[in-house]
Design an enzyme around this catalytic site. Sequence first.
Site, PDB file in Angstrom:
ATOM      1  N   LYS A 127      79.176  20.521  19.782  1.00  0.00           N
ATOM      2  CA  LYS A 127      78.990  21.960  19.995  1.00  0.00           C
ATOM      3  C   LYS A 127      77.818  22.239  20.913  1.00  0.00           C
ATOM      4  CE  LYS A 127      81.527  23.876  16.181  1.00  0.00           C
ATOM      5  NZ  LYS A 127      81.583  24.633  14.936  1.00  0.00           N
ATOM      6  N   LYS A 139      94.803  19.970  17.236  1.00  0.00           N
ATOM      7  CA  LYS A 139      94.830  20.472  15.853  1.00  0.00           C
ATOM      8  C   LYS A 139      94.992  21.990  15.850  1.00  0.00           C
ATOM      9  CE  LYS A 139      90.913  21.028  13.300  1.00  0.00           C
ATOM     10  NZ  LYS A 139      90.764  21.857  12.116  1.00  0.00           N
ATOM     11  N   LYS A 194      91.764  27.957  13.524  1.00  0.00           N
ATOM     12  CA  LYS A 194      91.529  29.398  13.457  1.00  0.00           C
ATOM     13  C   LYS A 194      90.956  29.926  14.752  1.00  0.00           C
ATOM     14  CE  LYS A 194      89.472  29.124   9.063  1.00  0.00           C
ATOM     15  NZ  LYS A 194      88.140  28.622   9.238  1.00  0.00           N
TER      16      LYS A 194
HETATM   17  P1  ATP Z   1      87.605  26.732  12.908  1.00  0.00           P
HETATM   18  O1  ATP Z   1      88.494  26.898  14.087  1.00  0.00           O
HETATM   19  O2  ATP Z   1      86.819  27.964  12.527  1.00  0.00           O
HETATM   20  O3  ATP Z   1      86.801  25.469  12.893  1.00  0.00           O
HETATM   21  P2  ATP Z   1      89.735  25.583  11.364  1.00  0.00           P
HETATM   22  O4  ATP Z   1      90.986  26.375  11.247  1.00  0.00           O
HETATM   23  O5  ATP Z   1      89.719  24.441  12.307  1.00  0.00           O
HETATM   24  O6  ATP Z   1      88.577  26.599  11.672  1.00  0.00           O
HETATM   25  P3  ATP Z   1      88.061  24.800   9.128  1.00  0.00           P
HETATM   26  O7  ATP Z   1      87.458  26.069   8.625  1.00  0.00           O
HETATM   27  O8  ATP Z   1      87.234  23.872   9.919  1.00  0.00           O
HETATM   28  O9  ATP Z   1      89.423  25.125   9.904  1.00  0.00           O
HETATM   29  O10 ATP Z   1      88.667  23.974   7.911  1.00  0.00           O
HETATM   30  C1  ATP Z   1      88.961  24.491   6.638  1.00  0.00           C
HETATM   31  C2  ATP Z   1      89.859  23.484   5.935  1.00  0.00           C
HETATM   32  O11 ATP Z   1      91.168  23.494   6.497  1.00  0.00           O
HETATM   33  C3  ATP Z   1      89.372  22.050   6.010  1.00  0.00           C
HETATM   34  O12 ATP Z   1      89.565  21.423   4.767  1.00  0.00           O
HETATM   35  C4  ATP Z   1      90.261  21.435   7.079  1.00  0.00           C
HETATM   36  O13 ATP Z   1      90.458  20.070   6.895  1.00  0.00           O
HETATM   37  C5  ATP Z   1      91.575  22.190   6.890  1.00  0.00           C
HETATM   38  N1  ATP Z   1      92.287  22.303   8.175  1.00  0.00           N
HETATM   39  C6  ATP Z   1      91.931  23.055   9.230  1.00  0.00           C
HETATM   40  N2  ATP Z   1      92.820  22.951  10.236  1.00  0.00           N
HETATM   41  C7  ATP Z   1      93.768  22.095   9.801  1.00  0.00           C
HETATM   42  C8  ATP Z   1      94.971  21.557  10.378  1.00  0.00           C
HETATM   43  N3  ATP Z   1      95.343  21.888  11.596  1.00  0.00           N
HETATM   44  N4  ATP Z   1      95.708  20.714   9.652  1.00  0.00           N
HETATM   45  C9  ATP Z   1      95.339  20.371   8.395  1.00  0.00           C
HETATM   46  N5  ATP Z   1      94.223  20.817   7.797  1.00  0.00           N
HETATM   47  C10 ATP Z   1      93.445  21.668   8.474  1.00  0.00           C
END
Ligand code: ATP
Length: 334
Positions: free
Chosen positions: A114, A197, A200
Amino acid sequence: MSKPRLYSGMQPSADSLQIGNYIGALMQWRDLQETYDAYFSVVDLHALTQPNDPSELREKTRRTAAQYIAAGIEPSKSTLYVQSHVRAHAELAWILSTITGFGEASRMTQFKDKSQRYGADATNVGLFTYPVLMAADILLYQTDIVPVGDDQKQHVELTRDLAERFNARYGDAFRVPIPVIQQDTARIYDLQMPTAKMSKSAESDAGVLWLLDDPAASAKKIMRAVTDSEGSVRYDREAKPGVSNLLVIYAALTGRQIPAIEDEYAGRGYGDFKKGLAEVVVEEFGPVRQRALELLDDPAELDRVLAANAARADEVADATLADVYDKMGLLRRV
Ligand code: ATP
Ligand code: LTN
């Protein structure tokens, strides 16, 4: 015998969770809450490391909590609360920062990524100490297991190191937690870029299935998902990342095995398969969305539930913090 304790959390970084959060985290949390004394937080203090509009942050925090509940986390069974409601988190984070090495924190890959992306001047110190706050979250509750995605493993390892260091230096105050890393098969990819991946904070929303999307919008996104020109519904992560991703989603939501789904769609085109998946998604998320929207319709009641859960969290957290202050030699206020 009392149940072993579990801790996990998510940042309120969007208005809706995406189905990767649901399949990769919430579905497992829902099962685990039966056998563990589970703590689930909406980590709003962590979210402050990114720029936020204050009123939007408040709304995202409520929405995230409502989606936990709608997905089946029961606030009477699990302690589901907002991180900033429990003062001990920020206090223990300070204490832990005094036993964290500068070099040690500098080696965290999430911070390195980051800070490289934003540049040193646009990187706040909160991003640097993010893992220390995460360690405080976990250690306050004498946690046994921490279910997280692979990207958070290093932070849980740091948490273990800090717990062991504190215990050795000042006497046992913390249980040393174990990370439980989510299976690779539970990883969901972006529908338009099936090698990235689903997230959000994706730049484009076309490949993200939101929990709170209306059913027609989700169906449309599935019909438009990137596939390949082969035309057969077959799992092959390397050669067919798009179709494989859709198969993983299908299997996760129905509890069926991938080969059974391949058989069902053998000799049929992607159109049929996508239509089938759209039905599965609408069926699974329709009620979740409905329940989340109902909860959000009565924010006062939701806030009351969160406050009651925070009070439960306070008790455990305050006991740990008092012990830590004592062991470190901070003068007790009489
Ligand atoms: P951000 O974009 O804000 O980082 P994110 O959607 O990538 O958010 P996190 O808030 O980092 O998600 O993760 C919350 C939970 O959801 C974690 O346990 C993470 O492993 C799971 N998770 C997030 N994205 C995925 C995905 N694409 N597939 C499976 N598990 C996921
Ligand atoms: N950093 C985690 C969210 C998080 C967390 C925690 C997870 C904050 N504190 C404590 C487990 C335990 C993330 O980005 N997914």
